[in-house]
Design a protein around this motif. Structure first.
Motif, mmCIF file in Angstrom:
data_model
loop_
_atom_site.group_PDB
_atom_site.id
_atom_site.type_symbol
_atom_site.label_atom_id
_atom_site.label_comp_id
_atom_site.label_asym_id
_atom_site.label_seq_id
_atom_site.Cartn_x
_atom_site.Cartn_y
_atom_site.Cartn_z
ATOM 1 N N GLY A 63 0.884 -1.172 0.072
ATOM 2 C CA GLY A 63 -0.168 -0.095 0.006
ATOM 3 C C GLY A 63 0.815 1.015 -0.102
ATOM 4 N N ILE A 64 1.825 1.395 -0.817
ATOM 5 C CA ILE A 64 2.723 2.580 -0.678
ATOM 6 C C ILE A 64 2.155 3.192 -2.125
ATOM 7 C CG2 ILE A 64 5.143 3.104 -1.408
ATOM 8 C CD1 ILE A 64 6.253 0.423 -0.096
ATOM 9 N N ILE A 65 2.039 4.584 -1.406
ATOM 10 C CA ILE A 65 1.587 5.295 -2.754
ATOM 11 C C ILE A 65 2.414 6.727 -2.567
ATOM 12 C CG2 ILE A 65 -0.405 6.777 -3.374
ATOM 13 C CD1 ILE A 65 -2.382 4.657 -2.358
ATOM 14 N N GLU A 66 2.989 6.996 -3.738
ATOM 15 C CA GLU A 66 3.691 8.141 -3.701
ATOM 16 C C GLU A 66 2.790 9.424 -3.665
ATOM 17 O OE1 GLU A 66 6.809 8.114 -4.023
ATOM 18 O OE2 GLU A 66 6.931 5.760 -4.222
ATOM 19 N N THR A 67 3.460 10.358 -2.777
ATOM 20 C CA THR A 67 2.347 11.459 -2.189
ATOM 21 C C THR A 67 3.044 12.748 -3.042
ATOM 22 O OG1 THR A 67 3.814 11.750 -0.283
ATOM 23 C CG2 THR A 67 1.504 10.370 -0.367
ATOM 24 N N ASP A 68 4.098 12.651 -3.648
ATOM 25 C CA ASP A 68 4.640 13.925 -4.216
ATOM 26 C C ASP A 68 3.729 14.595 -5.332
ATOM 27 O OD1 ASP A 68 5.446 11.954 -5.962
ATOM 28 O OD2 ASP A 68 7.343 12.613 -6.308
ATOM 29 N N PHE A 69 2.900 13.903 -5.813
ATOM 30 C CA PHE A 69 1.902 14.415 -6.930
ATOM 31 C C PHE A 69 1.033 15.288 -6.489
ATOM 32 C CE2 PHE A 69 0.337 10.734 -5.193
ATOM 33 C CZ PHE A 69 -1.033 11.112 -4.904
ATOM 34 N N ILE A 70 0.789 15.323 -5.223
ATOM 35 C CA ILE A 70 -0.172 16.269 -4.655
ATOM 36 C C ILE A 70 0.322 17.770 -4.720
ATOM 37 C CG2 ILE A 70 -1.850 16.852 -2.834
ATOM 38 C CD1 ILE A 70 -1.425 14.120 -1.927
ATOM 39 N N MET A 81 3.214 16.046 4.644
ATOM 40 C CA MET A 81 2.505 15.365 5.817
ATOM 41 C C MET A 81 1.250 15.962 6.052
ATOM 42 S SD MET A 81 2.902 12.776 7.530
ATOM 43 C CE MET A 81 4.633 12.233 7.315
ATOM 44 N N ARG A 82 1.304 17.124 6.127
ATOM 45 C CA ARG A 82 -0.030 17.938 6.263
ATOM 46 C C ARG A 82 -1.134 17.751 5.165
ATOM 47 N NH1 ARG A 82 -4.049 19.278 8.944
ATOM 48 N NH2 ARG A 82 -5.200 21.144 8.684
ATOM 49 N N ARG A 83 -0.597 17.201 3.975
ATOM 50 C CA ARG A 83 -1.478 17.184 2.909
ATOM 51 C C ARG A 83 -2.234 15.859 3.087
ATOM 52 N NH1 ARG A 83 2.755 17.855 -1.794
ATOM 53 N NH2 ARG A 83 3.494 20.042 -1.338
ATOM 54 N N LEU A 84 -1.416 14.673 3.722
ATOM 55 C CA LEU A 84 -1.619 13.503 4.095
ATOM 56 C C LEU A 84 -2.869 13.391 5.376
ATOM 57 C CD1 LEU A 84 1.456 11.032 3.522
ATOM 58 C CD2 LEU A 84 -0.920 11.243 2.150
ATOM 59 N N SER A 85 -2.612 14.266 6.172
ATOM 60 C CA SER A 85 -3.242 14.458 7.366
ATOM 61 C C SER A 85 -4.699 14.875 6.898
ATOM 62 C CB SER A 85 -2.450 15.409 8.271
ATOM 63 O OG SER A 85 -3.477 15.579 9.469
ATOM 64 N N VAL A 86 -4.675 15.864 5.982
ATOM 65 C CA VAL A 86 -6.023 16.373 5.499
ATOM 66 C C VAL A 86 -6.742 15.416 4.674
ATOM 67 C CG1 VAL A 86 -7.060 18.008 3.929
ATOM 68 C CG2 VAL A 86 -5.478 18.973 5.593
ATOM 69 N N CYS A 99 2.309 5.249 9.511
ATOM 70 C CA CYS A 99 2.122 5.148 8.056
ATOM 71 C C CYS A 99 3.289 5.619 7.232
ATOM 72 C CB CYS A 99 0.971 5.809 7.592
ATOM 73 S SG CYS A 99 -0.696 5.645 8.298
ATOM 74 N N THR A 100 4.587 5.847 8.007
ATOM 75 C CA THR A 100 5.562 6.230 7.449
ATOM 76 C C THR A 100 6.929 5.114 7.564
ATOM 77 O OG1 THR A 100 5.255 8.410 7.844
ATOM 78 C CG2 THR A 100 7.384 7.990 7.217
ATOM 79 N N PHE A 101 7.304 4.642 6.487
ATOM 80 C CA PHE A 101 8.286 3.534 6.476
ATOM 81 C C PHE A 101 9.039 3.590 5.555
ATOM 82 C CE2 PHE A 101 9.885 -0.734 5.358
ATOM 83 C CZ PHE A 101 10.419 -1.151 6.741
ATOM 84 N N GLU A 102 10.413 3.611 5.999
ATOM 85 C CA GLU A 102 11.481 4.032 4.865
ATOM 86 C C GLU A 102 11.346 5.530 4.147
ATOM 87 O OE1 GLU A 102 12.088 0.578 2.764
ATOM 88 O OE2 GLU A 102 13.151 -0.437 4.443
ATOM 89 N N GLY A 103 10.498 6.272 4.686
ATOM 90 C CA GLY A 103 10.510 7.754 4.335
ATOM 91 C C GLY A 103 9.528 7.722 3.322
ATOM 92 N N ARG A 104 8.652 6.825 3.282
ATOM 93 C CA ARG A 104 7.412 7.065 2.350
ATOM 94 C C ARG A 104 6.069 6.380 3.175
ATOM 95 N NH1 ARG A 104 9.728 3.529 -2.595
ATOM 96 N NH2 ARG A 104 7.728 2.691 -2.508
ATOM 97 N N PHE A 105 5.098 6.957 2.467
ATOM 98 C CA PHE A 105 3.693 6.468 3.124
ATOM 99 C C PHE A 105 3.479 4.903 2.777
ATOM 100 C CE2 PHE A 105 -0.871 6.410 2.393
ATOM 101 C CZ PHE A 105 -1.503 6.726 3.529
#
Length: 161
Positions: A63-70, A81-86, A99-105
């Motif tokens: 369930g690793i999903i890159e989040t830099d696209f937001i 991290m605030r983006r994911l929080s929202v 939810c953070t492992f090896e620097g990724r969601f």
């Protein structure tokens, strides 16, 4: 087609809905398959928690999903991290811890960490003994678990021939 942002929204809603069902139904055990609903326990108050069993079928994805696209105009000024929080309706501290492992969601980490914290690491299963041993040996996410229980098939498929 679903964008990555839509996928994140989907999993946020899915996990919150599963949590609401667990709260309402109060089953004896919450049976979670892989990462898909591994965040659900994070939405349930501690006093309403039920034991969780996390069954691993394909832990490679996690369930690793890159989040830099937001990064559209609205999100560009908001830290990741605030983006994911929202998006997930969770505190940033919970996201960092669960939810953070090896620097990724990583959604599977939420289930693993929750089980380690609330059940002393007991309640993680794999579809076979060999797969469980492989995960313990080769994947750092599972290193803190005391063991991964095998759920081998009760019958031998050769008996069906």
């Amino acid at each position: 087609p679903m964008t990555k942002l839509t996928v994140l929204r989907y999993f946020s809603l899915w996990n919150q809905c599963v949590a609401e069902l667990v709260r309402e139904l109060q089953p004896d055990v919450y049976h979670c398959m892989d990462y898909h609903a591994a965040l659900a326990p994070l939405y349930i108050p501690r006093e309403q928690q039920v034991p969780t069993i996390l069954v691993l079928h394909n832990a490679d994805y996690m369930g690793i999903i890159e989040t830099d696209f937001i990064n559209d105009r609205f999100w560009s000024t908001v830290p990741a991290m605030r983006r994911l929080s929202v998006l997930f309706n969770l505190k940033q501290s919970a996201l960092r811890k669960y939810c953070t492992f090896e620097g990724r969601f990583n959604m599977l980490k939420a289930g693993i960490t929750f089980i380690q914290e609330t059940q002393a690491g007991r309640g993680v299963c794999a579809v076979s003994a060999n797969y469980g041993l492989e995960l313990m040996r080769e994947r750092t996410l599972f290193k803190g678990l005391p063991y991964i229980l095998p759920l081998d098939n009760a019958t031998d498929p050769a008996d069906d021939l």
